[in-house]
Design a protein around this motif. Structure first.
Motif, mmCIF file in Angstrom:
data_model
loop_
_atom_site.group_PDB
_atom_site.id
_atom_site.type_symbol
_atom_site.label_atom_id
_atom_site.label_comp_id
_atom_site.label_asym_id
_atom_site.label_seq_id
_atom_site.Cartn_x
_atom_site.Cartn_y
_atom_site.Cartn_z
ATOM 1 N N ASN A 1 55.951 32.705 16.562
ATOM 2 C CA ASN A 1 55.725 33.290 15.083
ATOM 3 C C ASN A 1 55.195 33.955 15.388
ATOM 4 O O ASN A 1 55.240 35.557 14.659
ATOM 5 C CB ASN A 1 54.663 32.663 14.153
ATOM 6 N N GLN B 1 57.465 38.132 14.533
ATOM 7 C CA GLN B 1 56.038 39.315 13.515
ATOM 8 C C GLN B 1 56.224 40.611 14.042
ATOM 9 O O GLN B 1 57.137 40.908 13.382
ATOM 10 C CB GLN B 1 55.362 38.568 12.685
ATOM 11 N N GLN C 1 54.397 27.431 18.944
ATOM 12 C CA GLN C 1 54.591 27.774 17.740
ATOM 13 C C GLN C 1 53.514 28.651 17.082
ATOM 14 O O GLN C 1 54.190 29.875 16.240
ATOM 15 C CB GLN C 1 54.216 25.982 16.239
ATOM 16 N N ASP C 2 52.634 28.547 17.404
ATOM 17 C CA ASP C 2 51.509 30.278 16.771
ATOM 18 C C ASP C 2 52.011 31.124 18.100
ATOM 19 O O ASP C 2 52.208 32.016 17.219
ATOM 20 C CB ASP C 2 49.660 29.496 16.622
#
Length: 264
Positions: free
Chosen positions: A87, A91, A83-84
């Protein structure tokens, strides 16, 4: 005269030659390896060992509290690193300063790869919960506390999949998650208001309504009612919350503090 020689005395086998028990075939060994993998942040291995432990002992025996907590930690850590990454890449792909179209396309392709990894990891956890931890037709009963926790975990990972999907797929996984949460609410209706599983469930429901359904006022109300009910119960009983319940209360409080504008 007999020429027979006396039989040799059997030698004691050196400890290094004795048959070694494979720790991946034992309950204590798998738990030890999972904790060891977690200590060095090898979360994929941690999850693998805990999944093997679950498959080894269920449905004949339930997980202990220690095993249950370790399984939950392994699942969350296994997915969080992906998930990190998702994300971060999302971005980067949306950065308006990135004007090179080829770079944007490359970033989006990479984002799709991480999205697939999250989908595969989460659905493997969901299948493990469905097949081995939730009650089966001919299996032993499962306690209300465990039912709430396992349905909470299942719902959370369905939401993780929904977060990286779009359109009807996002709607499908979000609906499946809320169904898990609502089913857990029924299973846990008799649990104390200050139970850690119940508080964590209410937090997940609050987040879902606030973000996925765009209903921040409802999300705030869910969290506020859960927090107040637990505090009132503890005051009446003149008890301090258990360690896990205290963490869940702290999480709810942070949620409420960050969304004071939605208090009604």
């Amino acid at each position: 005269m007999s020429t027979d020689q006396p039989a040799d005395e059997p030698e004691t086998m050196p400890s290094s030659k004795r048959r070694r028990v494979d720790p991946t075939n034992t309950r204590p060994g798998l738990l030890f390896l999972a904790r060891l993998a977690g200590s060095c942040r090898r979360y994929e291995h941690m999850y693998h060992y805990m999944r093997s432990l679950v498959q080894l002992i269920t449905p004949d025996q339930p997980l202990t509290s220690e095993e249950r907590n370790c399984f939950a930690t392994a699942c969350c850590s296994h997915v969080k690193r992906r998930q990190d990454a998702y994300n971060f890449i999302a971005q980067a792909a949306a950065d308006p300063r990135r004007t090179d179209q080829r770079q944007r396309e490359a970033a989006m392709d990479y984002l799709s790869l991480i999205s697939l990894e999250i989908h595969v990891a989460c659905m493997d956890i969901v299948r493990t919960i469905d097949l081995h931890l939730l009650p089966q037709t001919d299996g032993p009963p499962v306690s209300a506390d465990d039912l709430v926790l396992y349905k909470l975990l299942k719902g959370n990972f369905l939401m993780c999949v929904a977060d990286v999907k779009g359109g009807m797929e996002k709607h499908t996984y979000t609906t499946a998650a809320i169904e898990c949460f609502e089913s857990a609410m029924v299973d846990g209706k008799d649990l104390p208001s200050s139970s850690s599983a119940g508080l964590s469930l209410q937090y997940s429901r609050a987040v879902l309504y606030s973000s996925a359904y765009g209903q921040p006022h409802k999300g705030y109300k869910i969290a506020q009612e859960a927090f107040n009910s637990a505090r009132l119960e503890l005051e009446v009983l003149e008890e301090r919350p258990a360690e896990e319940a205290a963490r869940a209360l702290k999480t709810l409080l942070h949620f409420l503090d960050a969304r004071k504008m939605y208090a009604s």
